[in-house]
Design a protein around this motif. Structure first.
Motif, PDB file in Angstrom:
ATOM      1  N   MET A  26      37.980  38.409  31.861  1.00 58.50           N
ATOM      2  CA  MET A  26      37.188  39.557  32.198  1.00 58.50           C
ATOM      3  C   MET A  26      37.459  40.104  33.566  1.00 58.50           C
ATOM      4  N   ALA A  27      37.681  41.372  33.549  1.00 59.50           N
ATOM      5  CA  ALA A  27      37.681  42.172  34.757  1.00 59.50           C
ATOM      6  C   ALA A  27      37.551  43.578  34.241  1.00 59.50           C
ATOM      7  N   GLY A  28      36.985  44.443  34.950  1.00 59.54           N
ATOM      8  CA  GLY A  28      36.820  45.780  34.410  1.00 59.54           C
ATOM      9  C   GLY A  28      36.181  46.689  35.410  1.00 59.54           C
ATOM     10  N   SER A 137      36.980  37.001  36.290  1.00 59.73           N
ATOM     11  CA  SER A 137      35.753  37.607  36.793  1.00 59.73           C
ATOM     12  C   SER A 137      34.559  36.773  36.390  1.00 59.73           C
ATOM     13  N   ILE A 138      33.509  36.966  37.116  1.00 60.78           N
ATOM     14  CA  ILE A 138      32.252  36.263  36.861  1.00 60.78           C
ATOM     15  C   ILE A 138      31.178  37.336  36.738  1.00 60.78           C
ATOM     16  N   ALA A 162      38.832  36.067  41.812  1.00 54.75           N
ATOM     17  CA  ALA A 162      37.817  36.498  40.845  1.00 54.75           C
ATOM     18  C   ALA A 162      37.069  37.721  41.355  1.00 54.75           C
ATOM     19  N   GLN A 163      36.737  38.596  40.423  1.00 54.88           N
ATOM     20  CA  GLN A 163      35.881  39.752  40.684  1.00 54.88           C
ATOM     21  C   GLN A 163      34.476  39.386  40.222  1.00 54.88           C
TER      22      GLN A 163
END
Length: 195
Positions: A26-28, A137-138, A162-163
């Motif tokens: 996940m990243a977005g 991502s978190i 991480a984002q």
């Protein structure tokens, strides 16, 4: 007896894999992006580049065990690198017995894995004709009273780039996560969550 144990853990394993995929891929583009939650604190450990050969046996063993446990699942595609990264990111927020159990599964202390995975990610091929990208991502709730540990964020930001996203965890969040996954995988994984 082992077969029964694997079958009992199958549902747990499937849920764990879904959660790991979410963390790893996940990243977005979120309107609620909260990278500003990272303070300038010096409490988190800093990455150290190490020799990748240092932990080859332990990392390979983890991958082999992961494949053995997933062998019976139909149409399963597993990336030991993604699973190990997601679990290690998660372990950065664990302590006591939980942390001990996670480290037993890894075969290494979390601090060593952080440095190994940091070094590994920084040595991935980045050519025009072929490249491998990691997107971590978190996501966490925006509910009042929910606090995220700063050291957890700092460690995962430093070691895994991480984002961080704070969201309402409703349908729009599901769409943002799916859109981010689709974008980061060049459309190869169009959705990861259905609810």
């Amino acid at each position: 007896m082992r077969r029964i144990s694997m079958m009992k853990n199958s549902k747990k394993y499937s849920l764990l894999m879904a959660l790991l995929a979410i963390i790893c891929f996940m990243a977005g583009c979120s309107q609620n992006k909260t990278e500003n939650l990272l303070s300038q604190s010096q409490s988190a450990a800093k990455p150290t580049v190490i020799e990748l050969d240092t932990y080859n046996a332990e990392v390979t063993d983890f991958g082999v065990r992961l494949f053995q446990e997933s062998f019976e699942q139909e149409n399963t595609l597993i990336s030991p690198l993604s699973v190990m990264s997601a679990l290690t990111m998660t372990a950065n927020g664990a302590d006591n017995e939980t942390l001990e159990q996670m480290e037993a599964v890894f075969g290494l202390p979390v601090e060593d894995l952080n440095n190994y995975l940091y070094t590994y990610a920084n040595n991935l091929p980045q050519k025009k004709t072929y490249q491998m990208k990691l997107a971590n991502s978190i996501w966490f709730t925006d509910e009042e009273g929910f606090e995220v540990n700063q050291e957890f964020l700092e460690t995962n930001g430093a070691f895994y780039d991480a984002q961080f996203y704070q969201a309402t965890f409703d349908k729009s969040t599901k769409n943002e996560i799916n859109d981010g996954v689709k974008e980061k995988t060049d459309g190869m994984i169009p959705t990861i969550l259905d609810k």
